[in-house]
Design a protein around this motif. Structure first.
Motif, short mmCIF file in Angstrom:
data_model
loop_
_atom_site.label_atom_id
_atom_site.label_comp_id
_atom_site.label_asym_id
_atom_site.label_seq_id
_atom_site.Cartn_x
_atom_site.Cartn_y
_atom_site.Cartn_z
N MET A 63 0.81 -1.22 0.00
CA MET A 63 0.00 0.00 0.00
C MET A 63 0.84 1.27 0.00
SD MET A 63 -3.23 -1.07 2.46
CE MET A 63 -2.23 -1.55 3.87
N GLN A 115 -5.53 -2.88 5.58
CA GLN A 115 -5.80 -1.60 6.21
C GLN A 115 -6.95 -1.68 7.21
OE1 GLN A 115 -6.73 -1.80 2.78
NE2 GLN A 115 -8.78 -0.95 2.61
N SER A 145 -3.84 -3.19 -5.92
CA SER A 145 -5.03 -3.29 -5.07
C SER A 145 -5.94 -4.33 -5.70
CB SER A 145 -5.73 -1.95 -4.96
OG SER A 145 -6.95 -2.08 -4.25
N ASP A 187 -7.63 -1.27 -1.60
CA ASP A 187 -6.55 -1.41 -0.62
C ASP A 187 -5.83 -0.07 -0.51
OD1 ASP A 187 -6.46 -4.43 -0.04
OD2 ASP A 187 -6.44 -4.37 -2.23
N PHE A 188 -5.97 0.57 0.64
CA PHE A 188 -5.45 1.93 0.77
C PHE A 188 -5.25 2.21 2.25
CE2 PHE A 188 -5.61 6.58 0.56
CZ PHE A 188 -4.91 6.83 -0.60
N GLU A 189 -3.99 2.37 2.66
CA GLU A 189 -3.72 2.52 4.09
C GLU A 189 -4.22 3.84 4.64
OE1 GLU A 189 -0.21 2.74 7.42
OE2 GLU A 189 0.21 3.24 5.34
#
Length: 887
Positions: free
Chosen positions: A123, A780, A129, A283-285
């Protein structure tokens, strides 16, 4: 790396050598979404500031196959000169290039590098993602996250905020895919290779590397245009999603269209780019990232299911969009000169993001919500010795991620709110416009902002605001009544949650706007300021029934009143004479003073009685935060204490739950009423209200049987939590199935996941902790799965063992974003009391490499020890109060 001394603040920083600096990048990237790799070619036009045969730039986890340089100004280098050495240094994330001939000072040259990398699953950088397509097959998109220092993971570059350059980006992708970057598309041509195309974008403005972005994948979009009223021309805005989700971006798109014009108006400068894209990433912190013209978001921060998303999640989307668009000016157009000035980006965007939400949606009561979500959050963290100044010295890149916290965001935003209230919004925005105009496409410091605001307002802003941005902490004001209450003496000292301030820690004299209001007065006294250790000031109205400092809870401080004044304020609360923001400030201060030892916890509990008629959700939200904290600290005190506190909580929340019932009042019901209903159900249910618990289980069963009208969207998470807590495997599995169903709204899925941690069954709890590490939970979101476990005394030891047992796995998973490890240690260890437990936690972590999240480790240990002191101090006091009040 070179170490450069920077005059501002005097700290030394590890920076790249300044012998060469970038001017323009031509970047070609070719991602392969099947192999999950990419190749790249970058041509960087550089300015040679000093004669040199060595170039050092950033690169991290890249393979550099070739490096060559050409200089039109040098006869020797008219043909490309290959590097004689390419050395990658993993410790400081640099590439060192050596050439046989030196570059002449005062010339320009073109550096060409061929490289390759992996579309990682970390990430950060250029990463992948995952999503599931309509056929149920796993697919990927390629996306980026470069802030603060991960552009270097995508391509070799000068990855520092001041090293601004322009960029020409080309993405070589399969013809059926969408390719996005910061700018609009300049051309699309066939590329070498079967079925490929080159998508080239127009040249960017001068910008920092951390704001560059690209996204490649199977995407769909919706679009709208701004009115052009304040930008001088309509701006095309789009929301991109993976297939089938684009309509859920409609609300965010509508917000963006309005906010882009609103900010152009208040900032006095048009939006600089020709388009604005917003992209939902699975998917993204981070919550979102303000890449110039290509803003990326977690799906839950951008997408709204109009029928089912909660009002809280909807408001959050409005705020996050506003926050990120504020950065298009504050951060992107004008960039902080170094990460020690991060608050210039984040503190300002926090404040002005709320300003925009309040402008568009006054029904959200954004500034009142700010007091709970931002202001009190900032005060809680800044009451620790392990806090840091708003302007925090940052020496090296490994330290940067640790300051993306409530000090930079929430205290920074609170400081802006305090200042703008003092000098007035007109003067404030006059100064902001001058600041942006003077420093656009360049870098600036906090002092640059203070200078602009001082000139605009005629007030020496630097004189008093430097104290707030360069000093840790804030004061407690102790009030003493004189002349029968006609005057008060006010003394300021540093406030610490531990309540044990040493003389050496109490030397700062803050600039404190007092804002005294009193019964019968027309308003607060705006000019009264305390800047000395103590001062005597008149109360606004002689013989007033009550007086209160910090009207509207704007100043960053706590207030300790004498007993008579507390009783009078309590009566004013009961009589409805204090405004909402002041009622929040009064109860928050009382709870903070009790936990720090400045007063007894029984004083706080007595004050609670004055709030029995409270009707506002946001006030109840603050009350709940304080009663939850009390219950958590006293959780291990035995059955009698638990029963007494539960009875107290039922006396507070059960009447609210009964009054509001379970069913929403219809489409016109205020969203804040729906949130209050959920809060009352959750708290009363956890406190053992049998009617609430039984109804929660009944409605959850019926909900999963098909009657989804039985639980309003705002109450769904609360109903799930109470049903899981008081039910068994059947409720647990049903709620888990809700989380796993991608057709459900993202915010409600995460609420369901968090609800699972409330289970009272040890076997189910252990299953959840294993499930949290599975592929069913995105990286995340892992913290969502465990966040509720430690809220119950029986779950704390198992959760702490789980963290210890899986530490190496977690450290490997989050190795590129170690700040997430700080979140996990806070959740896994932060609810304990006991000096022995603090010592155990410290011993375990002392044997691990925690330097990238050490600040959170220190804060967690300090909280455990402070809560221990609170419990030891007031154990008997709370027992007596509960007994004497029939609990």
């Amino acid at each position: 790396m070179s170490t450069s001394a920077v005059p501002a603040g005097g700290e030394e920083r590890e920076l790249l050598p300044t012998n060469v600096s970038p001017v323009h990048y031509e970047l070609l990237l070719a991602p392969d979404l099947d192999a999950l790799t990419y190749t790249g070619d970058v041509r960087i036009r550089v300015r040679v500031n000093e004669a040199t045969s060595t170039i050092v730039l950033h690169a991290n986890e890249l393979e550099i196959a070739e490096a060559a340089i050409t200089s039109a100004a040098s006869v020797q280098l008219q043909a490309p000169l290959q590097a004689t050495s390419i050395a990658l240094h993993a410790d400081d994330e640099t590439a060192h290039l050596v050439f046989a001939q030196p570059l002449a000072a005062g010339t320009e040259a073109t550096l060409q590098l061929k490289f390759s990398g992996v579309l990682n699953d970390l990430m950060v950088g250029f990463y992948r993602s995952k999503y599931t397509d309509a056929k149920g097959e796993a697919r990927h998109i390629a996306t980026t996250q470069f802030e603060p220092t991960d552009a270097r993971r995508a391509f070799p570059c000068w990855d520092e905020p001041t090293q601004k350059a322009t960029f020409d980006v080309t993405l070589r992708v399969r013809k059926e895919l969408t390719a996005l970057s910061n700018m609009d598309v300049a051309r699309v041509v066939d590329a070498p290779g079967a079925g490929l195309k080159d998508v080239s974008f127009n040249t960017t403005p001068l910008m920092s590397t951390y704001l560059l972005a690209f996204v490649v994948g199977e995407l769909e979009y919706i679009e709208a245009q701004t009115s052009g009223e304040h930008n001088g021309r309509p701006v095309t805005c789009r929301v991109y999603t993976t297939p089938g989700k684009s309509e859920k971006g409609r609300f965010a798109l509508d917000v963006a269209v309005q906010v882009l014009e609103y900010f152009a108006d208040v900032f006095g400068i048009a939006y600089a780019l020709p388009k604005l894209d917003q992209v939902a990433i699975g998917d993204f912190e981070a919550g979102a990232m303000e890449n110039w013209g290509l803003v990326t978001y977690r799906e839950v921060m951008l997408l709204v299911d109009e029928a089912n998303t909660s009002s809280r999640a909807r408001q959050l989307v409005a705020y996050v969009v506003s926050h990120e668009l504020a950065h298009q000016w504050f951060g992107n157009l004008v960039t902080m000169e170094w990460w020690s000035e991060l608050w210039l980006n984040e503190g300002f965007a926090t404040w002005v993001g709320n300003l925009a939400v309040d402008h568009l949606f006054p029904e959200y009561h954004a500034w009142t919500q700010f007091l709970v979500d931002e202001f009190q959050r900032a005060l809680a963290l800044d009451a620790l010795r392990s806090s840091h100044p708003i302007q925090v010295p940052v020496r090296r890149s490994s330290e940067i991620s640790q300051i993306f916290d409530a000090i930079s965001y929430s205290k920074g935003g609170s400081a802006i709110r305090m200042l703008s209230s003092y000098i007035g919004l007109d003067s404030f925005f006059k100064g902001v416009r001058a600041y942006l105009q003077k420093h656009k496409y360049a870098n600036a410091s906090t002092q640059d902002l203070w200078s602009a605001l001082s000139e605009a307002s005629g007030v020496d802003v630097t004189q008093f605001m430097a104290i707030w941005t360069r000093t840790i902490g804030y004061p407690i004001l102790t009030v003493t009544e004189l002349d029968g209450g006609a005057q008060i003496e006010i003394q300021q000292n540093r406030y610490l949650s531990a309540g044990d301030v040493a003389a050496a820690e109490d030397e700062t004299l803050w600039w404190v706007p007092l804002r005294i209001e009193a019964h019968g007065a027309a308003g607060a006294q705006p000019a009264a300021v305390l800047s000395t250790r103590r001062a005597t000031v008149p109360v606004a109205v002689a013989d007033a029934k009550w007086y209160k400092l910090n009207h509207d809870t704007v100043g960053i401080y706590r207030v300790k009143y004498p007993p008579r004044a507390v009783a009078n304020i309590a009566q004013a609360v009961a009589d409805g004479e204090l405004g909402t923001n002041d009622r929040i400030g009064v109860i928050a201060d009382a709870a903070a003073l009790a936990s720090s030892g400045h007063s007894n916890t029984s004083d706080f509990l007595t004050l609670l009685r004055a709030y029995s008629g409270e009707t506002e959700f946001i006030v109840w939200q603050e009350i709940a935060a304080r009663t939850d904290a009390l219950a958590a600290v006293w959780a291990g005190e035995g059955a009698a204490a638990t029963a007494g506190l539960d009875a107290l909580l039922r006396s507070l929340y059960s009447p609210v739950a009964a009054r509001l019932g379970w069913d929403a009042g219809g489409p016109g019901e205020d969203g804040l009423v729906g949130r209050l209903r959920a809060l009352a159900i959750r708290t009363a249910g956890f406190a053992g209200d049998q009617a609430v618990c039984a109804e929660a289980r009944r409605r959850v069963q019926a909900y999963f049987a098909g009657d989804r009208s039985l639980i309003a969207s705002d109450a769904l998470g609360a109903a799930f939590a109470v049903a899981v807590r008081t039910g068994g495997r059947d409720e647990f599995e049903k709620v888990k199935s809700y989380y796993l169903d991608p057709a459900n709204p993202a915010d409600q899925q995460l609420a369901a996941l968090a609800s699972l941690g409330h289970t009272a069954d040890p076997a189910l709890r252990d299953e959840l902790l294993a499930f949290a590490l599975s592929d069913a939970v995105r990286n995340q979101d892992l913290h969502k799965a465990i966040t509720s476990v430690g809220q119950h005394e029986s779950g704390r030891e198992p959760l702490w063992r789980w963290y210890q047992d899986n530490y190496d796995l977690l450290a490997s998973r989050y190795r590129a974003s170690m700040s997430y490890m700080g979140i996990l240690v806070r959740l896994s260890a932060g609810e304990f009391t006991g000096t022995d437990k603090a010592a155990e936690i410290e011993r375990f972590l002392a044997e691990r490499d925690t330097k990238k999240f050490q600040r959170v480790v220190d804060q967690t240990l300090e909280r455990v020890r402070s809560n221990t002191r609170w419990l030891e101090k007031d154990r008997a006091d709370v027992r007596r109060w509960l007994a004497s009040n029939g609990f």
